[in-house]
Design an enzyme around this catalytic site. Structure first.
Site, PDB file in Angstrom:
ATOM      1  N   SER A 158       0.944  -1.181  -0.058  1.00 27.48           N
ATOM      2  CA  SER A 158      -0.065  -0.064  -0.001  1.00 27.48           C
ATOM      3  C   SER A 158       1.033   1.311   0.114  1.00 27.48           C
ATOM      4  CB  SER A 158      -1.074  -0.124   1.236  1.00 27.48           C
ATOM      5  OG  SER A 158      -0.325  -0.240   2.364  1.00 27.48           O
ATOM      6  N   GLN A 202      14.740  16.672   7.227  1.00 25.81           N
ATOM      7  CA  GLN A 202      13.291  16.517   7.183  1.00 25.81           C
ATOM      8  C   GLN A 202      13.058  15.078   8.089  1.00 25.81           C
ATOM      9  OE1 GLN A 202      10.797  15.237   4.128  1.00 25.81           O
ATOM     10  NE2 GLN A 202       9.537  17.334   4.178  1.00 25.81           N
ATOM     11  N   HIS A 237       5.891   3.463  21.064  1.00 28.33           N
ATOM     12  CA  HIS A 237       5.385   4.967  20.744  1.00 28.33           C
ATOM     13  C   HIS A 237       5.939   5.898  22.040  1.00 28.33           C
ATOM     14  CE1 HIS A 237       2.202   8.084  21.437  1.00 28.33           C
ATOM     15  NE2 HIS A 237       2.201   7.661  19.815  1.00 28.33           N
ATOM     16  N   ALA A 295      -7.000   5.232  20.339  1.00 18.54           N
ATOM     17  CA  ALA A 295      -7.452   4.760  18.979  1.00 18.54           C
ATOM     18  C   ALA A 295      -8.476   3.686  18.923  1.00 18.54           C
ATOM     19  CB  ALA A 295      -6.373   4.357  18.026  1.00 18.54           C
ATOM     20  N   PHE A 343      11.486  14.517  11.879  1.00 21.10           N
ATOM     21  CA  PHE A 343       9.972  13.604  11.884  1.00 21.10           C
ATOM     22  C   PHE A 343      10.532  12.662  13.003  1.00 21.10           C
ATOM     23  CE2 PHE A 343       8.195  13.247   7.378  1.00 21.10           C
ATOM     24  CZ  PHE A 343       7.687  14.662   7.568  1.00 21.10           C
ATOM     25  N   GLN A 360       4.990   2.178  12.423  1.00 18.69           N
ATOM     26  CA  GLN A 360       5.945   3.402  12.347  1.00 18.69           C
ATOM     27  C   GLN A 360       7.132   2.995  11.692  1.00 18.69           C
ATOM     28  OE1 GLN A 360       6.402   6.266  11.606  1.00 18.69           O
ATOM     29  NE2 GLN A 360       5.205   7.177  13.638  1.00 18.69           N
ATOM     30  N   HIS A 369       4.149  -0.863   3.377  1.00 27.33           N
ATOM     31  CA  HIS A 369       3.406   0.074   3.189  1.00 27.33           C
ATOM     32  C   HIS A 369       4.138   1.369   3.077  1.00 27.33           C
ATOM     33  CE1 HIS A 369       0.082   3.292   4.190  1.00 27.33           C
ATOM     34  NE2 HIS A 369       0.978   3.622   5.019  1.00 27.33           N
ATOM     35  N   THR A 384      -3.467  10.615   4.465  1.00 26.55           N
ATOM     36  CA  THR A 384      -3.483  10.983   5.863  1.00 26.55           C
ATOM     37  C   THR A 384      -4.481  12.039   6.138  1.00 26.55           C
ATOM     38  OG1 THR A 384      -1.764  12.829   5.364  1.00 26.55           O
ATOM     39  CG2 THR A 384      -0.847  10.417   5.913  1.00 26.55           C
ATOM     40  N   TYR A 425       4.045   0.203  16.898  1.00 33.91           N
ATOM     41  CA  TYR A 425       5.348   0.838  16.849  1.00 33.91           C
ATOM     42  C   TYR A 425       6.360  -0.059  17.496  1.00 33.91           C
ATOM     43  CZ  TYR A 425       1.952   4.707  16.600  1.00 33.91           C
ATOM     44  OH  TYR A 425       1.061   5.643  16.249  1.00 33.91           O
ATOM     45  N   ASP A 474      -2.045  13.120  16.756  1.00 34.21           N
ATOM     46  CA  ASP A 474      -1.510  14.061  17.657  1.00 34.21           C
ATOM     47  C   ASP A 474      -2.122  15.263  17.504  1.00 34.21           C
ATOM     48  OD1 ASP A 474       0.637  12.271  18.965  1.00 34.21           O
ATOM     49  OD2 ASP A 474       1.515  12.348  17.126  1.00 34.21           O
ATOM     50  N   LYS A 497      -5.994  -2.861  21.066  1.00 34.54           N
ATOM     51  CA  LYS A 497      -6.550  -2.185  20.007  1.00 34.54           C
ATOM     52  C   LYS A 497      -6.881  -3.075  18.824  1.00 34.54           C
ATOM     53  CE  LYS A 497      -3.539   0.562  18.043  1.00 34.54           C
ATOM     54  NZ  LYS A 497      -2.713   1.802  17.670  1.00 34.54           N
ATOM     55  N   GLU A 536       0.895   5.550   0.734  1.00 37.86           N
ATOM     56  CA  GLU A 536       0.292   6.588   1.413  1.00 37.86           C
ATOM     57  C   GLU A 536       0.630   7.965   1.101  1.00 37.86           C
ATOM     58  OE1 GLU A 536       0.506   6.459   6.060  1.00 37.86           O
ATOM     59  OE2 GLU A 536       1.217   8.468   6.067  1.00 37.86           O
ATOM     60  N   ALA A 574      -4.811  15.514  12.656  1.00 37.24           N
ATOM     61  CA  ALA A 574      -5.588  15.371  13.957  1.00 37.24           C
ATOM     62  C   ALA A 574      -6.253  16.702  14.201  1.00 37.24           C
ATOM     63  CB  ALA A 574      -4.544  14.857  14.754  1.00 37.24           C
TER      64      ALA A 574
HETATM   65  P1  FAD Z   1      -3.025   4.805  20.307  1.00 37.88           P
HETATM   66  O1  FAD Z   1      -2.980   3.165  19.699  1.00 37.88           O
HETATM   67  O2  FAD Z   1      -4.096   5.527  21.099  1.00 37.88           O
HETATM   68  O3  FAD Z   1      -1.624   5.062  21.367  1.00 37.88           O
HETATM   69  C1  FAD Z   1      -1.319   6.182  21.739  1.00 37.88           C
HETATM   70  C2  FAD Z   1      -0.537   6.017  22.970  1.00 37.88           C
HETATM   71  O4  FAD Z   1      -1.430   5.750  24.016  1.00 37.88           O
HETATM   72  C3  FAD Z   1       0.557   4.965  22.855  1.00 37.88           C
HETATM   73  O5  FAD Z   1       1.736   5.454  23.892  1.00 37.88           O
HETATM   74  C4  FAD Z   1      -0.332   3.856  23.738  1.00 37.88           C
HETATM   75  O6  FAD Z   1       0.626   2.927  24.241  1.00 37.88           O
HETATM   76  C5  FAD Z   1      -1.214   4.877  24.500  1.00 37.88           C
HETATM   77  N1  FAD Z   1      -2.579   3.810  25.234  1.00 37.88           N
HETATM   78  C6  FAD Z   1      -3.274   3.166  24.126  1.00 37.88           C
HETATM   79  N2  FAD Z   1      -4.282   2.768  24.979  1.00 37.88           N
HETATM   80  C7  FAD Z   1      -4.112   3.216  26.264  1.00 37.88           C
HETATM   81  C8  FAD Z   1      -4.850   3.006  27.371  1.00 37.88           C
HETATM   82  N3  FAD Z   1      -6.042   2.166  27.356  1.00 37.88           N
HETATM   83  N4  FAD Z   1      -4.325   3.533  28.665  1.00 37.88           N
HETATM   84  C9  FAD Z   1      -3.105   4.204  28.665  1.00 37.88           C
HETATM   85  N5  FAD Z   1      -2.252   4.285  27.567  1.00 37.88           N
HETATM   86  C10 FAD Z   1      -2.668   3.888  26.307  1.00 37.88           C
HETATM   87  N6  FAD Z   1      -1.183  10.831  12.680  1.00 37.88           N
HETATM   88  C11 FAD Z   1      -2.156  11.902  12.297  1.00 37.88           C
HETATM   89  O7  FAD Z   1      -2.369  13.082  12.953  1.00 37.88           O
HETATM   90  N7  FAD Z   1      -2.915  11.695  10.997  1.00 37.88           N
HETATM   91  C12 FAD Z   1      -2.387  10.574  10.176  1.00 37.88           C
HETATM   92  O8  FAD Z   1      -3.161  10.445   9.034  1.00 37.88           O
HETATM   93  C13 FAD Z   1      -1.683   9.612  10.736  1.00 37.88           C
HETATM   94  N8  FAD Z   1      -1.174   8.373  10.112  1.00 37.88           N
HETATM   95  C14 FAD Z   1      -0.414   7.509  10.557  1.00 37.88           C
HETATM   96  C15 FAD Z   1      -0.197   6.319  10.018  1.00 37.88           C
HETATM   97  C16 FAD Z   1       0.737   5.193  10.404  1.00 37.88           C
HETATM   98  C17 FAD Z   1       0.672   3.963   9.889  1.00 37.88           C
HETATM   99  C18 FAD Z   1       1.210   5.618  11.913  1.00 37.88           C
HETATM  100  C19 FAD Z   1       1.944   4.422  12.426  1.00 37.88           C
HETATM  101  C20 FAD Z   1       0.981   6.554  12.664  1.00 37.88           C
HETATM  102  C21 FAD Z   1       0.105   7.611  12.067  1.00 37.88           C
HETATM  103  N9  FAD Z   1      -0.010   8.923  12.694  1.00 37.88           N
HETATM  104  C22 FAD Z   1      -1.037   9.813  12.260  1.00 37.88           C
HETATM  105  C23 FAD Z   1       0.612   9.189  13.898  1.00 37.88           C
HETATM  106  C24 FAD Z   1      -0.470   8.849  15.142  1.00 37.88           C
HETATM  107  O9  FAD Z   1      -1.685   9.428  15.026  1.00 37.88           O
HETATM  108  C25 FAD Z   1       0.659   9.040  16.350  1.00 37.88           C
HETATM  109  O10 FAD Z   1       1.694   8.167  16.450  1.00 37.88           O
HETATM  110  C26 FAD Z   1      -0.192   9.105  17.588  1.00 37.88           C
HETATM  111  O11 FAD Z   1       0.706   9.599  18.708  1.00 37.88           O
HETATM  112  C27 FAD Z   1      -0.812   7.760  18.045  1.00 37.88           C
HETATM  113  O12 FAD Z   1      -1.723   7.248  17.512  1.00 37.88           O
HETATM  114  P2  FAD Z   1      -2.182   5.844  17.664  1.00 37.88           P
HETATM  115  O13 FAD Z   1      -3.468   5.673  16.705  1.00 37.88           O
HETATM  116  O14 FAD Z   1      -1.272   4.751  17.521  1.00 37.88           O
HETATM  117  O15 FAD Z   1      -2.586   5.867  19.138  1.00 37.88           O
END
Ligand code: FAD
Length: 293
Positions: free
Chosen positions: A12, A211, A148, A122, A215, A175, A265, A45, A144, A106, A164, A14, A48
Site C-alpha cells: 500500500s 526532514q 510509541h 485509537a 520527523f 511506524q 506500506h 493522511t 510501534y 497528535d 486495540k 500513503e 489530527a
Molecule cells: P493509540 O493506539 O491510541 O496509542 C497512543 C498512545 O497511548 C501509546 O503510547 C499507547 O501505548 C497509549 N495507550 C493506548 N491505549 C491506552 C490505554 N488504554 N491506557 C493508557 N495508554 C494507552 N497521525 C495523524 O495525525 N494523521 C495521520 O494520518 C496519521 N497516520 C499514521 C499512519 C501510521 C501507519 C502511523 C504508524 C502513524 C500515523 N499517525 C498519524 C501518527 C499517530 O497519530 C501518532 O503516532 C499518535 O501519537 C498515536 O496514534 P495511535 O493511533 O497509534 O494511538
C-alpha cells in the site's frame, strides 16, 4: 475483498492531501505511476483535530472515483466528537469507501483544544467504528516496533496494541524504522501475546535528511548512528543522498520480505521516484497498464 481472497503479500502507498492545485497535479502523476504496482490501497493522511478534513475527503473520493485501486482515509479521533466521526464515516460509506486507517492522532499545537475530548485512544475509535458500521470497513491500526514515544514502557505499549486489535482491527501498519530486528522482535512478541492480524512494516524512503531527522525525533523512530553519520556527510548533495537512501531502504525491505513480512506500506511523501526505485530493486512486478485513470 474477503479475507480468503487476500493476496499473499499486501502493498500500500500513503499520500498526504495536497495544499495547492499544482501539488494536486503532482499527486495525480504520482498516483498514476504507483498504480502500476497494483497496491491493495492508497491511503490519505488526516490532520489530527480535523485540520485537513475536507482535503483528505476530496483526495480520498477522487482516488476512489477513478477506480482500479481502493482509497483508504486515515481518520484520527483526538479532539473529535462522536457526531463528527459519525458524519465522516457516513460520508465515506456513501462514497463507496470500505477501508479506514484508524488513529488517535497528535493534536497540532495552536489549535486551542486542550485534552483529548471524547476519544482518548485509537482503540476507542476502532470500537466506535465497529459498533456503528459492523464489518463494513476494513480497519487498519498503527503500531510501534520501537515503542510509541508517549508509552510508559514497551510492555504497556504492547498491551495497548493487543487491546486495540481485540477491539476489531483487521490489520496493522508499523511506524517506520531502519532496523529490521526491531520489527521481527516486535512481531514475535505480538504473536506470543495472541495477535494474529498482519503487521505490515511502514517504509520511509530517504529523500531529505534534515526532514527525516526532524520527523524521527518527533515520532520516536531511531535513525541508527552509522546511518545518521553517512546521511549527514552528504550535506547538500541530494542526488547522492537519495541514491544511498534507495540502497539502504531496499536492503531493509528485502530483509523484511525475506523474513516473512506480509507486505510493505510506503510513506511516499507524494513522490513516485524513490518508491519506484526501491520497488525495482526488490524485483517486484509492475503492470504495463493499470485500469486507474
Ligand atoms: P493509540 O493506539 O491510541 O496509542 C497512543 C498512545 O497511548 C501509546 O503510547 C499507547 O501505548 C497509549 N495507550 C493506548 N491505549 C491506552 C490505554 N488504554 N491506557 C493508557 N495508554 C494507552 N497521525 C495523524 O495525525 N494523521 C495521520 O494520518 C496519521 N497516520 C499514521 C499512519 C501510521 C501507519 C502511523 C504508524 C502513524 C500515523 N499517525 C498519524 C501518527 C499517530 O497519530 C501518532 O503516532 C499518535 O501519537 C498515536 O496514534 P495511535 O493511533 O497509534 O494511538
Amino acid at each position: 475483498m474477503t479475507a480468503d481472497s487476500q493476496p499473499s503479500r499486501v502493498f500500500s502507498f500513503e499520500f498526504f492531501p495536497p495544499k495547492s492545485d499544482e501539488a494536486e497535479q503532482r499527486l495525480q502523476r504520482t498516483r498514476q505511476r504507483l498504480a502500476r504496482m497494483d497496491p491493495l490501497f492508497f491511503s490519505v493522511t488526516f490532520g489530527a483535530g480535523g485540520s485537513t478534513r475536507d482535503r483528505t475527503f476530496e483526495t480520498v473520493v477522487d482516488i476512489q472515483r477513478r477506480g482500479g485501486i481502493d482509497a483508504s482515509p486515515h481518520l484520527s479521533c483526538i479532539g473529535a466528537t462522536p457526531e463528527n466521526i459519525r458524519e465522516i464515516l457516513q460520508q465515506y460509506r456513501d462514497h463507496g469507501i470500505r477501508h479506514i486507517v484508524a488513529l488517535r492522532g497528535d493534536m497540532p499545537s495552536g489549535t486551542g483544544i486542550v485534552g483529548a475530548g471524547h476519544f482518548r485512544y485509537a482503540s476507542e475509535l476502532v470500537e466506535f467504528i465497529r459498533a456503528e458500521h459492523g464489518d463494513h470497513f476494513r480497519i487498519e491500526v498503527a503500531c510501534y516496533p520501537e515503542v510509541h514515544p508517549q508509552a510508559d514502557d514497551a510492555d504497556a505499549d504492547l498491551r495497548h496494541f493487543v487491546h486495540k486489535v481485540e477491539c476489531g482491527a483487521d490489520s496493522a501498519i508499523t511506524q517506520y524504522f531502519f532496523n529490521a530486528d526491531a520489527y521481527f522482535y516486535f512481531v514475535e512478541r505480538c504473536r506470543d501475546a495472541g495477535v494474529t492480524v498482519p503487521i505490515v512494516p511502514g517504509i520511509m524512503p530517504i529523500i531529505n535528511f534534515k526532514q527525516l531527522a526532524r520527523f524521527s525525533d518527533a515520532c520516536g523512530a531511531e535513525i541508527p548512528r552509522w546511518l545518521r553519520k553517512r546521511l549527514s556527510a552528504f550535506a547538500d548533495d541530494k542526488a547522492s543522498l537519495q541514491a544511498f537512501g534507495v540502497e539502504v531502504v531496499s536492503d531493509l525491505c528485502q530483509q523484511l520480505l525475506d523474513g516473512g513480512a506480509p507486505g510493505l506500506h510506503f510513506y511516499t511523501l507524494n513522490q513516485a521516484a524513490p518508491t519506484e526505485a526501491i520497488w525495482h530493486n526488490l524485483g517486484l512486478p509492475v503492470s504495463a497498464d493499470n485500469a486507474t485513470a
